[in-house]
Design an enzyme around this catalytic site. Sequence first.
Site, mmCIF file in Angstrom:
data_model
loop_
_atom_site.group_PDB
_atom_site.id
_atom_site.type_symbol
_atom_site.label_atom_id
_atom_site.label_comp_id
_atom_site.label_asym_id
_atom_site.label_seq_id
_atom_site.Cartn_x
_atom_site.Cartn_y
_atom_site.Cartn_z
ATOM 1 C CB CYS A 1 39.794 50.055 71.031
ATOM 2 S SG CYS A 1 39.193 50.584 72.276
ATOM 3 N NE ARG B 1 43.062 45.047 69.454
ATOM 4 C CZ ARG B 1 44.170 43.827 70.930
ATOM 5 N NH1 ARG B 1 43.841 42.615 70.503
ATOM 6 N NH2 ARG B 1 44.368 44.807 71.741
ATOM 7 C CD1 TRP C 1 35.713 46.554 75.695
ATOM 8 C CD2 TRP C 1 34.250 46.149 73.723
ATOM 9 N NE1 TRP C 1 34.760 45.615 76.124
ATOM 10 C CE2 TRP C 1 34.008 45.260 75.191
ATOM 11 C CE3 TRP C 1 33.878 45.336 72.909
ATOM 12 C CZ2 TRP C 1 32.910 44.235 75.259
ATOM 13 C CZ3 TRP C 1 32.024 44.700 73.110
ATOM 14 C CH2 TRP C 1 32.311 44.054 74.756
ATOM 15 C CG ASN D 1 44.031 49.573 72.984
ATOM 16 O OD1 ASN D 1 42.614 49.863 73.103
ATOM 17 N ND2 ASN D 1 44.511 48.238 71.978
ATOM 18 N N GLY D 2 43.669 51.430 75.164
ATOM 19 C CA GLY D 2 43.811 51.488 76.689
ATOM 20 C C GLY D 2 42.804 52.753 77.370
ATOM 21 C CD GLU E 1 29.164 28.474 83.593
ATOM 22 O OE1 GLU E 1 28.256 28.437 83.295
ATOM 23 O OE2 GLU E 1 29.605 28.986 82.610
ATOM 24 C CE LYS F 1 30.299 28.210 78.913
ATOM 25 N NZ LYS F 1 29.662 28.906 79.930
ATOM 26 C CD GLU G 1 27.308 27.263 77.170
ATOM 27 O OE1 GLU G 1 26.687 28.048 76.404
ATOM 28 O OE2 GLU G 1 27.984 28.110 77.864
ATOM 29 C CG HIS H 1 16.779 14.333 98.684
ATOM 30 N ND1 HIS H 1 15.687 13.367 99.750
ATOM 31 C CD2 HIS H 1 17.411 14.858 99.140
ATOM 32 C CE1 HIS H 1 15.881 13.242 100.899
ATOM 33 N NE2 HIS H 1 17.068 14.695 100.722
ATOM 34 C CE LYS I 1 29.278 35.345 74.570
ATOM 35 N NZ LYS I 1 29.652 34.839 75.214
HETATM 36 C C1 AGP Z 1 26.482 30.745 78.556
HETATM 37 O O1 AGP Z 1 27.742 30.403 78.306
HETATM 38 C C2 AGP Z 1 25.460 31.636 77.459
HETATM 39 N N1 AGP Z 1 26.237 31.370 76.660
HETATM 40 C C3 AGP Z 1 24.296 31.974 77.932
HETATM 41 O O2 AGP Z 1 23.927 31.102 78.319
HETATM 42 C C4 AGP Z 1 24.505 33.709 78.416
HETATM 43 O O3 AGP Z 1 24.909 33.452 79.570
HETATM 44 C C5 AGP Z 1 23.241 34.179 78.546
HETATM 45 O O4 AGP Z 1 22.378 33.817 77.038
HETATM 46 C C6 AGP Z 1 23.096 35.287 79.146
HETATM 47 O O5 AGP Z 1 23.829 36.135 78.878
HETATM 48 P P1 AGP Z 1 24.098 37.160 79.126
HETATM 49 O O6 AGP Z 1 25.120 37.389 79.977
HETATM 50 O O7 AGP Z 1 24.012 38.082 77.774
HETATM 51 O O8 AGP Z 1 23.021 38.249 79.819
#
Ligand code: AGP
Length: 612
Positions: A2, A27, A74, A100-101, A485, A489, A492, A508, A607
Amino acid sequence: MCGIVGYTGPRQAYPIIIKGLKRLEYRGYDSTGVALHNGSGLKVFKKKGKVAELEEAIVGKDLNANVGIGHTRWATHGEPSDRNAHPHQSASGKLAMIHNGIIENYNQLKQELTNKGYSFTSDTDTEVLLNFIEEIKKNNNCSLEEAVRVALKRVTGAYVILLLDADNPDTIIAARKGSPLVIGVGKGEHFLGSDASPMLEYTKEVVYVNDYELAIVRPDELILKNLGNEKLTPYVQKLDIELAAIEKGGYDHFMLKEIFEQPRTIHDCLRGRLDATAGTITMSGIQQYAEQIVQTNRIVMIACGTSWHAGLVAEYIFEELTRINVEVEYASEFRYRNPVINKGDVIIAISQSGETADTLVAIEKAKENGAIILGVVNVVGSSIARVSHGGAYTHAGPEIGVASTKAFTAQLAVLTMIALKIGYIKGTIEQTRYNNLLKELEEIPEKVAWTLQHSEHIKALAEKYKDARDFLYLGRGYNFPVALEGALKLKEISYIHAEGYPAAEMKHGPIALVDDQLPVVFVATKDTYHEKVVSNMQEIKARKGRVIAVITEGDEHSASLCEDVMIVPEADEILAPMLSVIPLQLLAYYIGVAKGLDVDKPRNLAKSVTVE
Ligand code: AGP
């Protein structure tokens, strides 16, 4: 995490506090509030939502005051709401506090206070601590400072607290253990904050308060003591850091900060739940559904993106440890199909934001068909958390970088604990393996820290491979989802095309892609699939592919087959993904930086995908 801010001095406190809170929103930002003392009494304004929403809601109110404290939350205890927002006021109304904690023994303290007739207006640990302090002040007929000292000796957990007292208008009492507190020293005025960002424009002279220290702060006086009531000499430092750098903790980007936070966030995720010595895993949100999970014939993991990759890792873990059939579904596919959902099926919804539209709709559909919904979510009180019957929060703190990093490893930690807990109840895990896995899981944070020490080497690899046109990421078993994954990474963050694939599937078709320009990243840590993965590495090498690999420390044979390697410590294969993903996060980050891209806000991405 927080954000906390305090001010006492000749200026108007409110403008300083509200601007400081905006600087601390990285935060946490699910609810916010301020407490002001204008000499005649305490005034508290607080609500669910961001700082700007509070600011708008209290336009026109009497905000005149020279002393005040503010908080941006948070949530860890109690979902985001007006009543759970800080500051909290004590039963008498004469004390206001922000925190905060996490107070880990708050239940015990709450019981003691309830037995003495106290009632509570919120679900927070903070309100319990505040009334505990007031009870001691009243019972011992002592000063507030003394009551704080006595109370904190009973408290276990982490805290920074700022207190206002109606009877002492110009004084702020602060204390810390485990969460950060900085005091800015001005001329006839003092500032307090979770970091220096709220005070930087007013003063660069700061005192960093240490654990178990208590501060009595007035406009022209700063008294520092330890909990033994011994006076300490404040060590005043001059800051030479810029505001932007503070918010990122001194890192260049939130993404890098969050990658390096992972030893702590995984520790926070395990804390209060995993006890390897006692051989126990305590997760109340899972415990209440343990019987249904043990008896179910089917678990369906539903998620998107990185969270879907966490579900794929969990599929291997759950099937190994619980012998329950597991399926992993893209939420966006599941929700539009006509899936078969039987009463008693268990759905595990995995989501950092808890607001991903496809995941939310998919689990609502499953819920209507009688499934039990368990959420593995980072944002407390988010939509997916609220729709779920039970589950467990990942406690990774706010993840600001669009690319999910610390949330992924926290998801893996929670999912592993759930599988261990259920497997133990079902008796499908041999006792020694169970004990060993709990002990090894407890050691993961320091193994992640060890891996992060090799970041400079990965930065050099990023420079070497940053201009490649395509990448392949290959893995088997627990490391196959890690390959996916790693590819996501890179895509994106650097906009380079990358594809994750099961290593055995190369023959294949996709092996036709291999030439001397193509970097192929193997996730090849020592596990039951290792020998086969090494063969796949040799197949790629024989076709002039550029072999890069994440390998286990000391694995010289694999290293001899590679153009470059990234090292992780030895770990049980079930836990290895929490380590093998770290170099891939760093590789993507450093390539993105080397290409001069906005790694915290990549093009075209959000996000949280709250649209369908
Ligand atoms: C991952 O780096 C991306 N930002 C995206 O794939 C994300 O994981 C996906 O949109 C799911 O989001 P969530 O975990 O908030 O549901």
